[in-house]
Design a protein around this motif. Structure first.
Motif, PDB file in Angstrom:
ATOM      1  N   ARG A 113       0.851  -1.179   0.000  1.00 58.05           N
ATOM      2  CA  ARG A 113       0.000   0.000   0.000  1.00 58.05           C
ATOM      3  C   ARG A 113       0.898   1.244   0.000  1.00 58.05           C
ATOM      4  O   ARG A 113       1.831   1.330   0.800  1.00 58.05           O
ATOM      5  N   PRO A 114       0.626   2.203  -0.882  1.00 58.75           N
ATOM      6  CA  PRO A 114       1.425   3.423  -0.858  1.00 58.75           C
ATOM      7  C   PRO A 114       1.288   4.142   0.491  1.00 58.75           C
ATOM      8  O   PRO A 114       0.200   4.222   1.046  1.00 58.75           O
ATOM      9  N   VAL A 115       2.433   4.594   1.025  1.00 57.05           N
ATOM     10  CA  VAL A 115       2.460   5.235   2.343  1.00 57.05           C
ATOM     11  C   VAL A 115       3.075   6.622   2.200  1.00 57.05           C
ATOM     12  O   VAL A 115       4.251   6.817   2.480  1.00 57.05           O
ATOM     13  N   PRO A 116       2.296   7.615   1.724  1.00 60.31           N
ATOM     14  CA  PRO A 116       2.896   8.928   1.523  1.00 60.31           C
ATOM     15  C   PRO A 116       3.124   9.672   2.833  1.00 60.31           C
ATOM     16  O   PRO A 116       2.242   9.700   3.689  1.00 60.31           O
ATOM     17  N   PHE A 117       4.317  10.199   3.004  1.00 57.71           N
ATOM     18  CA  PHE A 117       4.615  11.090   4.133  1.00 57.71           C
ATOM     19  C   PHE A 117       5.739  12.005   3.655  1.00 57.71           C
ATOM     20  O   PHE A 117       6.414  11.679   2.658  1.00 57.71           O
ATOM     21  N   PRO A 118       5.952  13.140   4.309  1.00 48.76           N
ATOM     22  CA  PRO A 118       6.991  14.033   3.821  1.00 48.76           C
ATOM     23  C   PRO A 118       8.348  13.320   3.807  1.00 48.76           C
ATOM     24  O   PRO A 118       8.745  12.740   4.814  1.00 48.76           O
ATOM     25  N   GLY A 119       9.012  13.334   2.675  1.00 48.09           N
ATOM     26  CA  GLY A 119      10.334  12.714   2.565  1.00 48.09           C
ATOM     27  C   GLY A 119      10.317  11.272   2.086  1.00 48.09           C
ATOM     28  O   GLY A 119      11.376  10.645   1.986  1.00 48.09           O
ATOM     29  N   TRP A 120       9.162  10.717   1.746  1.00 50.01           N
ATOM     30  CA  TRP A 120       9.127   9.296   1.355  1.00 50.01           C
ATOM     31  C   TRP A 120       9.764   9.057  -0.005  1.00 50.01           C
ATOM     32  O   TRP A 120       9.979   7.912  -0.382  1.00 50.01           O
ATOM     33  N   THR A 121      10.080  10.135  -0.722  1.00 48.17           N
ATOM     34  CA  THR A 121      10.732   9.961  -2.016  1.00 48.17           C
ATOM     35  C   THR A 121      12.259  10.008  -1.915  1.00 48.17           C
ATOM     36  O   THR A 121      12.947   9.808  -2.905  1.00 48.17           O
ATOM     37  N   LEU A 122      12.790  10.272  -0.726  1.00 51.40           N
ATOM     38  CA  LEU A 122      14.247  10.378  -0.579  1.00 51.40           C
ATOM     39  C   LEU A 122      14.921   9.014  -0.728  1.00 51.40           C
ATOM     40  O   LEU A 122      14.433   8.010  -0.200  1.00 51.40           O
ATOM     41  N   PRO A 123      16.064   8.968  -1.444  1.00 53.77           N
ATOM     42  CA  PRO A 123      16.853   7.738  -1.428  1.00 53.77           C
ATOM     43  C   PRO A 123      17.155   7.328   0.019  1.00 53.77           C
ATOM     44  O   PRO A 123      17.407   8.177   0.876  1.00 53.77           O
ATOM     45  N   GLY A 124      17.090   6.047   0.283  1.00 49.81           N
ATOM     46  CA  GLY A 124      17.279   5.564   1.648  1.00 49.81           C
ATOM     47  C   GLY A 124      15.949   5.235   2.313  1.00 49.81           C
ATOM     48  O   GLY A 124      15.914   4.564   3.334  1.00 49.81           O
ATOM     49  N   VAL A 125      14.861   5.715   1.731  1.00 53.41           N
ATOM     50  CA  VAL A 125      13.533   5.293   2.181  1.00 53.41           C
ATOM     51  C   VAL A 125      13.051   4.243   1.180  1.00 53.41           C
ATOM     52  O   VAL A 125      12.999   4.498  -0.015  1.00 53.41           O
ATOM     53  N   LEU A 126      12.764   3.063   1.676  1.00 51.81           N
ATOM     54  CA  LEU A 126      12.259   1.982   0.826  1.00 51.81           C
ATOM     55  C   LEU A 126      11.101   1.320   1.546  1.00 51.81           C
ATOM     56  O   LEU A 126      10.884   1.557   2.743  1.00 51.81           O
ATOM     57  N   THR A 127      10.397   0.477   0.835  1.00 51.60           N
ATOM     58  CA  THR A 127       9.379  -0.301   1.530  1.00 51.60           C
ATOM     59  C   THR A 127      10.051  -1.502   2.211  1.00 51.60           C
ATOM     60  O   THR A 127      11.146  -1.918   1.827  1.00 51.60           O
ATOM     61  N   VAL A 128       9.375  -2.031   3.214  1.00 49.81           N
ATOM     62  CA  VAL A 128       9.875  -3.247   3.863  1.00 49.81           C
ATOM     63  C   VAL A 128       9.931  -4.384   2.839  1.00 49.81           C
ATOM     64  O   VAL A 128      10.884  -5.167   2.815  1.00 49.81           O
ATOM     65  N   GLY A 129       8.916  -4.443   1.994  1.00 45.78           N
ATOM     66  CA  GLY A 129       8.902  -5.477   0.957  1.00 45.78           C
ATOM     67  C   GLY A 129      10.125  -5.390   0.060  1.00 45.78           C
ATOM     68  O   GLY A 129      10.709  -6.398  -0.319  1.00 45.78           O
ATOM     69  N   ALA A 130      10.513  -4.157  -0.279  1.00 43.17           N
ATOM     70  CA  ALA A 130      11.693  -3.959  -1.129  1.00 43.17           C
ATOM     71  C   ALA A 130      12.932  -4.513  -0.440  1.00 43.17           C
ATOM     72  O   ALA A 130      13.753  -5.194  -1.054  1.00 43.17           O
ATOM     73  N   ALA A 131      13.073  -4.207   0.859  1.00 42.52           N
ATOM     74  CA  ALA A 131      14.243  -4.685   1.594  1.00 42.52           C
ATOM     75  C   ALA A 131      14.245  -6.207   1.652  1.00 42.52           C
ATOM     76  O   ALA A 131      15.292  -6.856   1.542  1.00 42.52           O
ATOM     77  N   GLN A 132      13.072  -6.789   1.801  1.00 50.23           N
ATOM     78  CA  GLN A 132      13.017  -8.246   1.867  1.00 50.23           C
ATOM     79  C   GLN A 132      13.352  -8.869   0.508  1.00 50.23           C
ATOM     80  O   GLN A 132      14.030  -9.896   0.435  1.00 50.23           O
ATOM     81  N   ILE A 133      12.918  -8.215  -0.552  1.00 50.59           N
ATOM     82  CA  ILE A 133      13.261  -8.685  -1.894  1.00 50.59           C
ATOM     83  C   ILE A 133      14.774  -8.612  -2.095  1.00 50.59           C
ATOM     84  O   ILE A 133      15.386  -9.514  -2.675  1.00 50.59           O
ATOM     85  N   LEU A 134      15.399  -7.550  -1.587  1.00 50.29           N
ATOM     86  CA  LEU A 134      16.859  -7.428  -1.709  1.00 50.29           C
ATOM     87  C   LEU A 134      17.566  -8.552  -0.960  1.00 50.29           C
ATOM     88  O   LEU A 134      18.604  -9.048  -1.388  1.00 50.29           O
ATOM     89  N   LEU A 135      16.996  -8.956   0.154  1.00 54.06           N
ATOM     90  CA  LEU A 135      17.561 -10.084   0.897  1.00 54.06           C
ATOM     91  C   LEU A 135      17.407 -11.377   0.099  1.00 54.06           C
ATOM     92  O   LEU A 135      18.336 -12.178  -0.016  1.00 54.06           O
ATOM     93  N   LYS A 136      16.233 -11.573  -0.480  1.00 49.80           N
ATOM     94  CA  LYS A 136      15.986 -12.804  -1.239  1.00 49.80           C
ATOM     95  C   LYS A 136      16.775 -12.829  -2.537  1.00 49.80           C
ATOM     96  O   LYS A 136      17.347 -13.853  -2.909  1.00 49.80           O
ATOM     97  N   ASN A 137      16.780 -11.722  -3.247  1.00 49.85           N
ATOM     98  CA  ASN A 137      17.343 -11.707  -4.593  1.00 49.85           C
ATOM     99  C   ASN A 137      18.859 -11.523  -4.600  1.00 49.85           C
ATOM    100  O   ASN A 137      19.550 -12.087  -5.437  1.00 49.85           O
ATOM    101  N   ALA A 138      19.367 -10.707  -3.677  1.00 52.78           N
ATOM    102  CA  ALA A 138      20.779 -10.343  -3.755  1.00 52.78           C
ATOM    103  C   ALA A 138      21.531 -10.680  -2.477  1.00 52.78           C
ATOM    104  O   ALA A 138      22.731 -10.442  -2.401  1.00 52.78           O
ATOM    105  N   GLY A 139      20.856 -11.230  -1.474  1.00 53.75           N
ATOM    106  CA  GLY A 139      21.525 -11.519  -0.213  1.00 53.75           C
ATOM    107  C   GLY A 139      22.096 -10.262   0.404  1.00 53.75           C
ATOM    108  O   GLY A 139      23.209 -10.267   0.903  1.00 53.75           O
ATOM    109  N   GLN A 140      21.331  -9.189   0.368  1.00 51.05           N
ATOM    110  CA  GLN A 140      21.869  -7.958   0.938  1.00 51.05           C
ATOM    111  C   GLN A 140      20.931  -7.333   1.953  1.00 51.05           C
ATOM    112  O   GLN A 140      19.713  -7.509   1.889  1.00 51.05           O
ATOM    113  N   ILE A 141      21.530  -6.634   2.906  1.00 48.26           N
ATOM    114  CA  ILE A 141      20.790  -6.020   4.011  1.00 48.26           C
ATOM    115  C   ILE A 141      21.273  -4.574   4.158  1.00 48.26           C
ATOM    116  O   ILE A 141      22.333  -4.226   3.641  1.00 48.26           O
TER     117      ILE A 141
END
Ligand code: FES
Lengths: 461, 98
Positions: free
Chosen positions: A117-145
């Motif tokens: 679900r989109p979660v708009p708040f001030p600053g949500w477009t800044l690099p370094g802000v990601l969704t939790v799902g994105a971080a989990q995909i990075l763990l699954k796909n690239a083994g990165q945290i």
């Protein structure tokens, strides 16, 4: 290519289960998917990530056998394929390896899953802000945290699960901002008995929460967050329901407020959708087999309403059963018999949803971002701009889109659609069900002139 | 911003990001590699020239758009790396049709 019996869009749990069932019924079936490998988001990269099994846990590992069976089933599988137009009948326009192609099929199952679900708040477009799902995909796909301690802000099972996976992987949680509204467990409580009889998953969730509390600060009742920084997040500000504010250093912030069905393909074919007040989203109206308001067009899995991976597989099987009946490869009676045990299992899976939906209902601030918040990430339109327009006359989402360009960028409203609906609703004192959603028209994904030039009629290879 | 949990194994490959070589592993997405760089962003927005980085990793936000092997506006979260790939962060207006 001749006309297929069945085209399945999506190779996640629903799509793969539907395809396996279709092969058992001898149907000629093709699966297209925009990912490079099967698994959907829940089992993303499951074929390659064996060394991370201990971190990701058994419900992830389960996907490997499904992907293996899927590969071996004889289904025509086109990974890396983007569906950009679907016409009744059916003709699907798909781009793959920079070439557009037309695929014809007698029936279609949309197994396009969910997005966060989109979660708009001030600053949500800044690099370094990601969704939790994105971080989990990075763990699954690239083994990165995340390289340093990470802030997690949100509500629901996914942020808890990810926090636990991250800790198992040796990562650090700077703080967990729980945005679940405080009194919500009371509303959830009446659904608890049914949920408890049905599922062992609740115990799992409690154990995750306990592990997290031992390893990281957990701040409850967070109602507002803001990310600040120049070119990337540097600080995070948050406010709790008792008015306490805090400003902390942050170099990564992960957010999550539940998931919503991917309905763009269904909307583009004018499938009837209905507002689901329990899940705060639209979902296509489908019958008990998953058939939508458009004949021979089925929606299976989370795309038809959020219910999780196990339910998605079962709904994929049901949809295929009905397709098999319609194409004459099994009888109504045989399908009814085959459906019975599937529906029994599905009921068990669905029993836990009312509890989860009530407990993790998104906080109201998710739908009412402050004026300065960018709502449309593509065209950089703020909540204030939309709000100002929404209160003059009674424009609907499509007029707002025409006037501001919100929803016209490449994401086609996937990030701003619900927020526009809610801001319009609040400004005009109308419920979201009445406000409606953007009209979705092809192309569903940007398509290049080069791809179009390569387009041949179905007779071509 | 992100780091890998393991040393790259046999089969590691190299991609080029704005002239800087970057280590990558078969199967991972270009966006994943971008997020490990000192400059973890992928594009500048056309309207306000703000930096954006991969946000959703599942193809629904389009903030990971970059130029890959001469093709503009590639969703890098959906594109697996291959050896020698040339990635350029996308500056300004999105072009469709190149
Ligand atoms: S990161 Fe969102 S589309 Fe690629």
């Amino acid at each position: 290519m001749s006309r297929l019996d069945l085209l399945i869009v999506g190779a996640g749990p629903a799509g793969m289960a539907a395809a396996l069932a279709a092969r058992r019924h001898g149907l000629e079936v093709m699966v297209i998917d925009d990912q490079p490998t099967p698994g959907g988001q829940i089992w993303r990269s499951v074929e390659q990530a064996a060394r991370r099994d201990d971190i990701l846990g058994p419900s992830y590992v389960e996907g490997r056998a499904v992907a293996e069976a899927f590969r071996a089933s004889g289904v025509i599988y086109q990974p890396g394929a983007q569906l950009w137009q679907l016409e009744p009948g059916f003709r699907a326009f798909v781009s793959r390896n920079r070439q557009a192609q037309v695929i014809e099929a007698k029936a279609v199952i949309l197994a396009t899953g969910a997005q966060e679900r989109p979660v708009p708040f001030p600053g949500w477009t800044l690099p370094g802000v990601l969704t939790v799902g994105a971080a989990q995909i990075l763990l699954k796909n690239a083994g990165q945290i995340p390289a340093g301690p990470v802030w997690i802000a949100g509500s629901g099972p996914l942020p808890l699960l990810y926090a636990v996976q991250l800790l198992r992987a040796g990562g650090q949680v700077a703080g967990y901002l729980d945005t679940t509204p405080a009194g919500q467990w009371r509303a959830a409580l009446r659904h608890l008995p049914r949920a408890l009889c049905a599922s062992g998953d609740l115990a799992k969730g409690l154990s995750w929460a306990a592990m997290l509390r031992r390893k990281a600060p957990v701040i409850r009742g967070v109602i507002e967050i803001e990310a600040l920084g120049d070119g990337r997040i540097e600080t995070l500000r948050y406010r709790t329901a008792d008015r306490a504010t805090a400003t902390v250093e942050a170099n990564t912030l992960l957010v999550h407020e539940g998931v919503v069905p991917n309905i763009h393909a269904a909307l583009s074919l004018d499938c009837t959708v209905a507002w689901d007040p329990a899940q705060d989203c639209y979902a296509p109206i489908v019958d008990r087999w998953g058939e939508s308001s458009q004949v021979d067009l089925f929606v299976a899995g989370d795309g038809a309403g959020i219910a999780g991976a196990k339910a998605a597989q079962l709904r994929g099987e049901l949809a295929t059963l009905r397709v098999a009946v319609k194409l004459g490869s099994t009888s109504e009676d045989a399908a009814a018999v085959a459906a019975r045990p599937i529906r029994r299992k599905l009921d068990r899976e669905l029993a836990v949803r009312p509890f989860l939906d009530a407990l993790f209902r998104p906080r109201p601030q998710v739908f009412a971002p402050a004026d300065k918040t960018i709502v449309c990430r593509c065209e950089e339109i703020t909540a204030g701009e939309i709000r100002a327009l929404a209160s003059v006359g009674r424009p609907g989402p499509n007029q707002i889109k025409a006037a501001t360009r919100a929803g016209m960028g490449p994401c086609q409203g996937r990030q701003c659609g619900y927020t526009v609906t809610r801001i319009v609703g609040a400004a005009q004192n109308r419920p979201p069900a009445e406000v409606g959603f953007f009209h979705i028209r092809p192309p569903l994904k940007p398509v290049t002139l080069g791809e179009l030039a390569a387009l041949h009629q179905p007779a071509a290879p | 911003m992100f780091r890998k949990l393991h040393e790259p194994e046999a089969g590691a490959l190299t991609i080029d990001i704005d002239g800087v070589p970057a280590m990558a592993e078969p199967g991972e997405s270009v966006a994943a590699v971008l997020l490990r760089q000192a400059e973890p962003w992928s594009r500048l927005t056309p309207v306000s020239q703000s930096k954006r980085a991969p946000y959703c990793m599942m193809g629904v936000c389009f903030d990971c758009l970059a130029d890959v092997d001469g093709i503009a506006s590639v969703q890098t979260c959906l594109r697996p790396v291959c050896d020698g790939m040339r990635v350029a962060r996308q500056i300004g207006k999105r072009t469709i049709g190149s």
